[in-house]
Scaffold this active site. Structure first.
Site: not given
Length: 283
Positions: A16-17, A67, A103, A130, A243
């Site tokens: 993860s960034l 999530k 998001d 999802g 993304g």
């Protein structure tokens, strides 16, 4: 003054960034914070989140595959989280977790402001049903798209997402076997994790889905986005977008929820792109 604790939960999450992004946001705004990545499986997530809260955690981001679990664990939900049925941002308030979903806002902001796309009147193919798909679908509808077709390996999940969105005139589900019969789209969004195994064949999509305006967008970034974007370029989509921009924009939305100020995303995005270019040239 103690430093406030934040984290991103996922499985896997080492890639993860988000920690780097929030560190940059903190420096930019002068807000001291500690933001880490916490790996938690679906089975362990509830306990891991409780430990984080017990240790003073003030807020968290949530990524795949957690999530929908975060949605279930939140004591209260924002309207956009409730509509999505998924949570990517948690805020600790009065000993409880409040759930939100940034998001969709992040995706639309990246597409319209950074990429310069006009989403109004567009026909959209959404691959996946999802937590990622649920997070962005409501915002795409709000941005003025004319129609959305949801395709998922499990048609029951696609049907459930369509039902939750409550707009049967604009949103329909179709079987994955029907892709060749769907016509073309101005926007194709990959909200699946199919690219994680780097199988180029995972996105052997019909070329008939593409027209002269098509933007192909993968909600993933880095290696996970390679296969879908390779298909998009081979299919001669006008735009092939990963993304990363959405990631930075949704992070800024989360940061604003926690700290009351929205950071400038452009320098953070530019720095991440530059770092990516260095990594690619070093391979």
């Amino acid at each position: 003054m103690p430093v406030s604790r934040y984290a991103v939960f996922g499985h896997p999450v080492a890639h993860s960034l988000s920690p780097a992004i929030h560190a940059d946001f903190g420096k930019q705004t002068g807000i001291a914070l500690d933001y880490t990545a916490i790996d938690a499986s679906l089975e362990d997530f509830s306990a891991a989140l409780q430990r984080f809260a017990d240790e003073g955690g003030k807020g968290a981001n949530v990524t795949l595959p957690l999530k929908e679990a975060a949605y279930a664990l939140a004591s209260s939900l924002s309207d956009r989280a409730r509509l999505a049925g998924a949570v990517n941002t948690l805020v600790r308030n009065d000993g409880q977790w409040q759930g939100d979903n940034t998001d969709g806002a992040g995706l639309v902001r990246d597409l319209t402001e950074r990429q310069g796309l006009d989403l109004r009147g567009r026909r959209v193919l959404l691959l996946g049903a999802g937590g990622a798909a649920r997070g962005v679908a409501p915002a795409l509808l709000e941005a003025g798209i004319t129609a959305m077709v949801v395709v998922n390996r499990s048609p029951e999940r696609a049907d459930a997402l369509c039902d939750a969105l409550g707009e049967p005139a604009r949103v329909t589900s179709r079987y994955i076997e029907d892709l060749r019969e769907l016509g073309d789209f101005e926007l194709i969004v990959n909200a699946t994790a199919a690219g994680r195994d780097r199988d180029a064949g995972a996105f052997a999509l019909p070329l008939g889905l593409v027209n002269s305006l098509t933007a192909a967008v993968d909600l993933n970034y880095g290696d996970t986005a390679i296969a879908f974007l390779a298909w998009a370029r081979a299919a001669q989509c006008r735009y092939a977008i990963d993304g990363l921009g959405m990631l930075v924009e949704q992070a800024a939305e989360s940061f604003a929820l926690w700290h009351g100020v929205r950071p400038d995303t452009d320098p953070v995005y530019a720095a991440l792109r530059a770092r990516e270019a260095v990594l690619i040239s070093a391979d």
